[in-house]
Design an enzyme around this catalytic site. Structure first.
Site, PDB file in Angstrom:
ATOM      1  N   VAL A   1       0.903   4.806   5.049  1.00  0.00           N
ATOM      2  CA  VAL A   1       0.365   3.734   5.900  1.00  0.00           C
ATOM      3  C   VAL A   1       1.477   2.720   6.207  1.00  0.00           C
ATOM      4  CG1 VAL A   1      -1.379   1.917   6.131  1.00  0.00           C
ATOM      5  CG2 VAL A   1      -1.959   4.043   4.968  1.00  0.00           C
ATOM      6  N   GLY A   2       2.343   2.463   5.235  1.00  0.00           N
ATOM      7  CA  GLY A   2       3.452   1.532   5.441  1.00  0.00           C
ATOM      8  C   GLY A   2       4.347   1.947   6.596  1.00  0.00           C
TER       9      GLY A   2
ATOM     10  N   CYS B   1       2.181  -0.510  -8.766  1.00  0.00           N
ATOM     11  CA  CYS B   1       3.358   0.015  -8.051  1.00  0.00           C
ATOM     12  C   CYS B   1       4.508   0.151  -9.014  1.00  0.00           C
ATOM     13  CB  CYS B   1       3.808  -0.945  -6.965  1.00  0.00           C
ATOM     14  SG  CYS B   1       2.536  -1.420  -5.873  1.00  0.00           S
TER      15      CYS B   1
ATOM     16  N   GLU C   1       5.700  -3.361   0.762  1.00  0.00           N
ATOM     17  CA  GLU C   1       5.751  -3.018  -0.668  1.00  0.00           C
ATOM     18  C   GLU C   1       4.985  -1.715  -0.830  1.00  0.00           C
ATOM     19  OE1 GLU C   1       7.652  -4.658  -2.430  1.00  0.00           O
ATOM     20  OE2 GLU C   1       7.674  -6.711  -1.675  1.00  0.00           O
TER      21      GLU C   1
ATOM     22  N   GLY D   1       0.832  -1.197   0.000  1.00  0.00           N
ATOM     23  CA  GLY D   1       0.000   0.000   0.000  1.00  0.00           C
ATOM     24  C   GLY D   1       0.864   1.243   0.000  1.00  0.00           C
ATOM     25  N   SER D   2       0.286   2.315   0.532  1.00  0.00           N
ATOM     26  CA  SER D   2       0.968   3.611   0.431  1.00  0.00           C
ATOM     27  C   SER D   2       2.140   3.697   1.405  1.00  0.00           C
ATOM     28  CB  SER D   2      -0.026   4.726   0.749  1.00  0.00           C
ATOM     29  OG  SER D   2      -0.352   4.671   2.124  1.00  0.00           O
ATOM     30  N   THR D   3       3.056   4.602   1.097  1.00  0.00           N
ATOM     31  CA  THR D   3       4.214   4.820   1.968  1.00  0.00           C
ATOM     32  C   THR D   3       3.767   5.339   3.328  1.00  0.00           C
ATOM     33  OG1 THR D   3       5.722   5.127   0.124  1.00  0.00           O
ATOM     34  CG2 THR D   3       6.338   6.180   2.192  1.00  0.00           C
TER      35      THR D   3
END
Ligand code: UN1
Length: 506
Positions: free
Chosen positions: A241-242, A293, A259, A237-239
C-alpha cells in the site's frame, strides 16, 4: 466498561470529526475485541461527502492556525499532552481491548504519545533556520521555516494512538492541521483519543486541527492520495500500500512519510552477554505478539553459541503466558484478526516447504472465554536460512527465524540482504564490532542498536527506515522539518545591486 464511557465511546459512534462529530452516511463498521471476538462498538463510517466536510474544515483551521506564533502553538500542545496524561489509564485499556496488546504495552503506547507532546512543546521554541554569509556586500541570507498545510495521517492498527501523536504533535507546533484516517481494525482508539484532545482544541477555537475521518480505502483512503489540499501524507502500513501512496503523492508533487514493512535482524556475536540478549530477543519477537514494525524477525546468531541460544530461547518461549491481554500476567495477547492468524499459518507452511525447521510454537490456540473468536497463536521459533523467500518477507506475526552466522562480516552481509531496512541490533562486548555495525559499512537500517533489541525506540530519535521500509522520519531529532516548508531569504540592505557569481549585466 467504565473506561469506554470515560472516553466518550458508545455502542454506536460517528466516524467523522471536524470540530464536531458529524452525522455520517456510510456503512456501519464493527469493532471487535481480538481476544474474545465480541463486538465492542459500531462506527458509522464517512462517505465522500463527510470526507469533503472534514478536509475543508481542517484546511480552514490551518489557514488561521499558521498565524498563531509557534511558542503559543506549543502552549496548546502542552495542554494536549496533559489531557492525554490524565486519561493514560483509560486510553491504554482501550488500546488493549481493541488492538490486543498487553496492558503494559497499551500504557506504554499512550506514554509515547505523551512523550512526543512534551518533545513538541520544547521544539516549538526551536524551529531554527540557519543564517548564511552572503557573498554580496550589504546582503543578509537566511532560511525561514513556514507551516506546510494540512497533513494527511494514515495509521496502522498496531500503534493505534502513538503514531498519530508522532505526526500530529509535530504538525501542530509547525502550524499545520491534521486529517487522520486510522486503521479500520482500531477505529475506537482513534475516537477515544480524539475525544480526549478535542476539548482542549475546541476551547481554543481549533477543533478541526484534529480532524478524524473513518472510512474504507475506497471512500476515504484514495481521496487522501489525490487531494491537493494535503501537501504531506504520512502513511504507516504495508509496503504494497505504501508504494501506492508514494506513487500517487509523487504524481502530484506532494511529500510523503512512509513507515512500511520491517524485517529486523538482531546479530548475536560469540561474546554477547546472553543475560541481557535473551530477554531483549524475547521482548523483540513476542512483544505485541510480533505485530510491531520493529519486531525482531531474524536472529543472526554465531554458530558457536547457536545451540545454547536456541535452547534458552525455547525455554523462555515455553514460559510465555498467552491469554487475554487485559490480564496483567499475560505476556502475549492475540493477533489482530483471523486473517492475521491465517497469514501466520501460511507463512509457516511456506517455511517448511523451503527447508525451515520449527523449534517451538506456531500453533493456533483456542483459549477458554475466547470461543467466540479470539485470534491466539503460540509464538514460534524456527531454524531458517536468510535467503528463503519467506524469510525475505515480513509476516506480521510472532515468528522468529534463527539464522547461523560465522563471523561479523557474514552477519552484516546476511543482515543487509533483505529488501527492508527499518531497525537492527547487535549484541557484543567488542567495541570494534559494535561500532562497525553502526558505521557506513555496517547495518543499512534507519535504526541500529548496540546491546538493546530492535523494538521499543524512544521518541527522541528520528524513527524510520530505508529501502522498502520507505522514507522520511517521524518523532524526534529534526523530523519536524518535514512538516514545514523551507524558504531561503536574501535581503539586500545596501543601496547597490551586485549580482551573484560576480555577473556584470549591462
Ligand atoms: C511501529 O511498530 O509501527 O520502536 C512503531 C518501537 C515503538 C514504535 C513502533 N516505539 O517499537
Amino acid at each position: 466498561m467504565d473506561f469506554l464511557r470515560e472516553l466518550g465511546i458508545s455502542k454506536d459512534n460517528s466516524g467523522a470529526y471536524n470540530g464536531e462529530w458529524l452525522a455520517c452516511k456510510g456503512e456501519w463498521l464493527e469493532s471487535r475485541d481480538p481476544a474474545t471476538g465480541k463486538v465492542i462498538g459500531r462506527i458509522r463510517q464517512a462517505t465522500g461527502e463527510e470526507y469533503e466536510a472534514c478536509v475543508a474544515a481542517a484546511h480552514a483551521a490551518y489557514l488561521r492556525w499558521r498565524e498563531v506564533p509557534a511558542p503559543k502553538r506549543g502552549e496548546i500542545v502542552r495542554k494536549l499532552g496533559n489531557a492525554i496524561r490524565e486519561k493514560k489509564d483509560a486510553l491504554g485499556r482501550l488500546v488493549t481491548l481493541e488492538m490486543g496488546k498487553i496492558l503494559q504495552e497499551g500504557w506504554g503506547e499512550v506514554q509515547e504519545a505523551i512523550d512526543i507532546a512534551d518533545f513538541a512543546v520544547g521544539q516549538s521554541r526551536m524551529l531554527y533556520g540557519l543564517s548564511m554569509h552572503s557573498e554580496r556586500p550589504g546582503h543578509a541570507m537566511r532560511e525561514s521555516w513556514h507551516p506546510l498545510g494540512t497533513v494527511g495521517v494514515i495509521t496502522a492498527f498496531n500503534f493505534p494512538m502513538a503514531v498519530w501523536a508522532w505526526n500530529s504533535m509535530l504538525a501542530y507546533i509547525c502550524g499545520d492541521s491534521c486529517v487522520w484516517k486510522p486503521s479500520s481494525e482500531t477505529p475506537l482508539c482513534a475516537i477515544g483519543l480524539t475525544n480526549v484532545v478535542r476539548p482542549v482544541l475546541e476551547a481554543e477555537g481549533f477543533g478541526a486541527l484534529a480532524t478524524l475521518v473513518i472510512g474504507s480505502g475506497r471512500e476515504v483512503g484514495n481521496r487522501f492520495l489525490t487531494d491537493k489540499r494535503m501537501p504531506l501524507i504520512s502513511f504507516t502500513g504495508s509496503t504494497s500500500v505504501g508504494k501506492k501512496v508514494a506513487m500517487a503523492s509523487g504524481e502530484r508533487f506532494a511529500r510523503s512519510i512512509l513507515e512500511l514493512g520491517g524485517n529486523n535482524g538482531l546479530v548475536l556475536l560469540e561474546d554477547a552477554d546472553l543475560s541481557i540478549a535473551i530477554p531483549a530477543i524475547l521482548f523483540g519477537s513476542v512483544g505485541t505478539a510480533g505485530q510491531r514494525c520493529t519486531t525482531t524477525r531474524r536472529l543472526l546468531v554465531h554458530e558457536k553459541i547457536a545451540d545454547e541460544v536456541e535452547k534458552r530461547l525455547v525455554r523462555a518461549y515455553e514460559q510465555v503466558k498467552i491469554g487475554n491481554p487485559a490480564d496483567e500476567k499475560t505476556l502475549c495477547g492475540p493477533l489482530v484478526s483471523a486473517s492475521a492468524v491465517a497469514e501466520m499459518m501460511d507463512a509457516l507452511e511456506q517455511l517448511k516447504k523451503q527447508g525451515g525447521k520449527i523449534l517451538c510454537g506456531g500453533e493456533r490456540l483456542t483459549l477458554p472465554g475466547a470461543e467466540a473468536g479470539g485470534h491466539f497463536v503460540k509464538p514460534c521459533i524456527a531454524r531458517a536460512e536468510n535467503h528463503y523467500p519467506i524469510v525475505q518477507t515480513e509476516t506480521f506475526a510472532p515468528i522468529l527465524y534463527v539464522i547461523r552466522i560465522k563471523n561479523l562480516e557474514d552477519a552484516i552481509q546476511k543482515h543487509n540482504d533483505v529488501p527492508q531496512g527499518l531497525t537492527s541490533a547487535i549484541f557484543t562486548m567488542n567495541v570494534r564490532h559494535a561500532e562497525r555495525f553502526c558505521a557506513a559499512t555496517g547495518s543499512d537500517c534507519g535504526i541500529a542498536n548496540v546491546n538493546i533489541g530492535t523494538s521499543g525506540a524512544e521518541i527522541g530519535g528520528a524513527f524510520g527506515g530505508e529501502k522498502e521500509t520507505g522514507w522520511g522520519r517521524e518523532s524526534g531529532s529534526d523530523s519536524w522539518k518535514q512538516y514545514m516548508r523551507r524558504q531561503t531569504n536574501t535581503v539586500n540592505w545596501s543601496n547597490a545591486l551586485p549580482l551573484a557569481q560576480g555577473i556584470q549585466f549591462g
